[in-house]
Design a protein around this motif. Structure first.
Motif, PDB file in Angstrom:
ATOM      1  N   CYS A  45      -0.403  11.788  -0.953  1.00  0.00           N
ATOM      2  CA  CYS A  45       0.433  10.588  -0.873  1.00  0.00           C
ATOM      3  C   CYS A  45       0.813  10.306   0.576  1.00  0.00           C
ATOM      4  O   CYS A  45       1.509  11.090   1.215  1.00  0.00           O
ATOM      5  CB  CYS A  45       1.695  10.765  -1.713  1.00  0.00           C
ATOM      6  SG  CYS A  45       2.851   9.376  -1.572  1.00  0.00           S
ATOM      7  N   ARG A  77      -3.320   4.764  -5.241  1.00  0.00           N
ATOM      8  CA  ARG A  77      -2.490   5.385  -6.286  1.00  0.00           C
ATOM      9  C   ARG A  77      -2.265   6.881  -6.049  1.00  0.00           C
ATOM     10  O   ARG A  77      -1.919   7.624  -6.970  1.00  0.00           O
ATOM     11  CB  ARG A  77      -3.086   5.150  -7.682  1.00  0.00           C
ATOM     12  CG  ARG A  77      -3.206   3.685  -8.060  1.00  0.00           C
ATOM     13  CD  ARG A  77      -3.660   3.515  -9.500  1.00  0.00           C
ATOM     14  NE  ARG A  77      -3.818   2.117  -9.850  1.00  0.00           N
ATOM     15  CZ  ARG A  77      -2.832   1.328 -10.264  1.00  0.00           C
ATOM     16  NH1 ARG A  77      -1.619   1.815 -10.379  1.00  0.00           N
ATOM     17  NH2 ARG A  77      -3.053   0.064 -10.568  1.00  0.00           N
ATOM     18  N   PHE A 128      -1.700   0.440  -2.094  1.00  0.00           N
ATOM     19  CA  PHE A 128      -0.938   1.530  -2.712  1.00  0.00           C
ATOM     20  C   PHE A 128      -1.590   2.903  -2.521  1.00  0.00           C
ATOM     21  O   PHE A 128      -1.507   3.770  -3.385  1.00  0.00           O
ATOM     22  CB  PHE A 128      -0.723   1.252  -4.205  1.00  0.00           C
ATOM     23  CG  PHE A 128       0.164   0.065  -4.469  1.00  0.00           C
ATOM     24  CD1 PHE A 128       1.531   0.137  -4.263  1.00  0.00           C
ATOM     25  CD2 PHE A 128      -0.381  -1.136  -4.897  1.00  0.00           C
ATOM     26  CE1 PHE A 128       2.346  -0.960  -4.495  1.00  0.00           C
ATOM     27  CE2 PHE A 128       0.432  -2.242  -5.131  1.00  0.00           C
ATOM     28  CZ  PHE A 128       1.796  -2.152  -4.924  1.00  0.00           C
ATOM     29  N   ASP A 129      -2.247   3.068  -1.372  1.00  0.00           N
ATOM     30  CA  ASP A 129      -2.838   4.368  -1.039  1.00  0.00           C
ATOM     31  C   ASP A 129      -3.753   4.874  -2.155  1.00  0.00           C
ATOM     32  O   ASP A 129      -3.854   6.081  -2.399  1.00  0.00           O
ATOM     33  CB  ASP A 129      -1.737   5.399  -0.752  1.00  0.00           C
ATOM     34  CG  ASP A 129      -2.276   6.629  -0.025  1.00  0.00           C
ATOM     35  OD1 ASP A 129      -3.276   6.491   0.697  1.00  0.00           O
ATOM     36  OD2 ASP A 129      -1.708   7.720  -0.193  1.00  0.00           O
ATOM     37  N   CYS A 176       0.138   8.106  -4.573  1.00  0.00           N
ATOM     38  CA  CYS A 176       1.574   8.396  -4.622  1.00  0.00           C
ATOM     39  C   CYS A 176       2.150   8.326  -6.033  1.00  0.00           C
ATOM     40  O   CYS A 176       3.346   8.553  -6.226  1.00  0.00           O
ATOM     41  CB  CYS A 176       2.333   7.429  -3.709  1.00  0.00           C
ATOM     42  SG  CYS A 176       1.934   7.629  -1.950  1.00  0.00           S
ATOM     43  N   GLU A 177       1.322   7.991  -7.006  1.00  0.00           N
ATOM     44  CA  GLU A 177       1.812   7.933  -8.377  1.00  0.00           C
ATOM     45  C   GLU A 177       1.856   9.334  -8.980  1.00  0.00           C
ATOM     46  O   GLU A 177       0.908  10.107  -8.848  1.00  0.00           O
ATOM     47  CB  GLU A 177       0.923   7.030  -9.233  1.00  0.00           C
ATOM     48  CG  GLU A 177       1.023   5.563  -8.865  1.00  0.00           C
ATOM     49  CD  GLU A 177       0.261   4.686  -9.845  1.00  0.00           C
ATOM     50  OE1 GLU A 177      -0.272   5.231 -10.837  1.00  0.00           O
ATOM     51  OE2 GLU A 177       0.199   3.470  -9.604  1.00  0.00           O
ATOM     52  N   CYS A 233      -3.040  -4.808   6.005  1.00  0.00           N
ATOM     53  CA  CYS A 233      -2.313  -3.540   6.093  1.00  0.00           C
ATOM     54  C   CYS A 233      -1.843  -3.301   7.531  1.00  0.00           C
ATOM     55  O   CYS A 233      -2.651  -3.296   8.460  1.00  0.00           O
ATOM     56  CB  CYS A 233      -3.210  -2.397   5.624  1.00  0.00           C
ATOM     57  SG  CYS A 233      -2.408  -0.778   5.651  1.00  0.00           S
ATOM     58  N   CYS A 236       1.136   4.028   3.514  1.00  0.00           N
ATOM     59  CA  CYS A 236       0.106   3.205   2.869  1.00  0.00           C
ATOM     60  C   CYS A 236       0.475   2.807   1.439  1.00  0.00           C
ATOM     61  O   CYS A 236      -0.297   2.106   0.772  1.00  0.00           O
ATOM     62  CB  CYS A 236      -1.223   3.959   2.843  1.00  0.00           C
ATOM     63  SG  CYS A 236      -1.783   4.533   4.462  1.00  0.00           S
ATOM     64  N   ASN A 237       1.623   3.245   0.975  1.00  0.00           N
ATOM     65  CA  ASN A 237       2.007   2.995  -0.416  1.00  0.00           C
ATOM     66  C   ASN A 237       2.701   1.642  -0.552  1.00  0.00           C
ATOM     67  O   ASN A 237       3.900   1.549  -0.795  1.00  0.00           O
ATOM     68  CB  ASN A 237       2.920   4.115  -0.915  1.00  0.00           C
ATOM     69  CG  ASN A 237       3.161   4.026  -2.421  1.00  0.00           C
ATOM     70  OD1 ASN A 237       2.326   3.496  -3.153  1.00  0.00           O
ATOM     71  ND2 ASN A 237       4.292   4.536  -2.879  1.00  0.00           N
ATOM     72  N   ASN A 238       1.929   0.565  -0.370  1.00  0.00           N
ATOM     73  CA  ASN A 238       2.440  -0.798  -0.493  1.00  0.00           C
ATOM     74  C   ASN A 238       1.275  -1.711  -0.874  1.00  0.00           C
ATOM     75  O   ASN A 238       0.105  -1.317  -0.747  1.00  0.00           O
ATOM     76  CB  ASN A 238       3.103  -1.253   0.815  1.00  0.00           C
ATOM     77  CG  ASN A 238       2.185  -1.121   2.005  1.00  0.00           C
ATOM     78  OD1 ASN A 238       1.195  -1.840   2.117  1.00  0.00           O
ATOM     79  ND2 ASN A 238       2.492  -0.177   2.904  1.00  0.00           N
ATOM     80  N   PRO A 239       1.562  -2.916  -1.362  1.00  0.00           N
ATOM     81  CA  PRO A 239       0.485  -3.809  -1.824  1.00  0.00           C
ATOM     82  C   PRO A 239      -0.548  -4.124  -0.750  1.00  0.00           C
ATOM     83  O   PRO A 239      -1.742  -4.200  -1.027  1.00  0.00           O
ATOM     84  CB  PRO A 239       1.238  -5.074  -2.256  1.00  0.00           C
ATOM     85  CG  PRO A 239       2.621  -4.618  -2.561  1.00  0.00           C
ATOM     86  CD  PRO A 239       2.899  -3.501  -1.602  1.00  0.00           C
TER      87      PRO A 239
END
Length: 218
Positions: free
Chosen positions: A169, A183, A180-181, A185-186, A154, A173-176
């Protein structure tokens, strides 16, 4: 030259040619390879997940596989912690004795290290402190699961491990690489529209794609 016997070495990929009664030949292929001349890869050697690191990438090959290791990992399966390794496809250690010797030396070197005072103060704080994720510090006193820092790749400008699954969110940090934080941000799923709810339940898994039910909510 006879095109129907083994004189022309027709079997590929280390296949063994056998003469058949009545003429012709057959190829005995290695495991994972089929075809008249052992030319077809019939098994994905990566399906057993042989690469022993979460960031290693397995490439299927004819009757074999190759592991693309991240930096500081070596060995055919990326099973060796090697600070000098640049990553990529690594060759296997010569034999079991060499591998055991490597692990023994690496273990002695690691155990000889001392845990810094500032790491002792951070133990049991419920966070994985990367700088303390070592054998000497008991992997941050087990705050870092199994000695592996899942945020190693990261590169976010903030510490994503500290805001992981906190209900907020964090776009950085919302990346592989940053998991993905957690989740955060979902968007939560809405309920299926009442007018279609019963309709879609009756038609669920009936083998027909219904455009009114083809959404996550229903």
């Amino acid at each position: 030259f006879n095109g129907y016997d083994c004189d022309s070495n027709p079997c590929q990929n280390n296949g063994v040619c056998r003469i058949m009664e009545g003429g012709g030949y057959t190829c005995e292929c290695p495991i994972g390879i089929t075809g008249t001349n052992c030319e077809i890869d019939s098994y994905n050697e990566c399906s057993s997940n042989p690469c022993q690191h979460p960031y290693a990438v397995c490439q299927d090959r004819l009757g074999d596989y190759a592991c693309y290791c991240p930096p500081k990992r070596a060995g055919k399966n990326c099973e060796i912690d090697d600070p000098k390794s640049t990553g990529g496809i690594r060759v296997p250690v010569g034999n079991t004795q060499d591998l055991n010797l490597y692990y023994a030396k690496d273990s002695e070197k690691t155990k000889a290290q001392q845990c810094p005072e500032y790491c002792l103060e951070k133990q049991h704080n419920g966070k994985c402190d990367e700088e303390c994720n070592t054998y000497a510090c008991h992997f941050d006193e087990n705050d870092c699961s199994l000695g592996i820092n899942p945020w190693a790749m990261c590169k976010a400008p903030i510490k994503c491990s500290e805001v992981f699954m906190n209900g907020v969110c964090n776009i950085e940090c919302n990346n592989p690489q940053c998991l993905f934080d957690g989740r955060d941000c979902e968007k939560p799923l809405q309920n299926c529209t009442p007018i279609y709810n019963e309709y879609c339940q009756k038609r669920y898994a009936n083998g027909i794609c219904d455009k009114y039910c083809n959404n996550a909510e229903c």
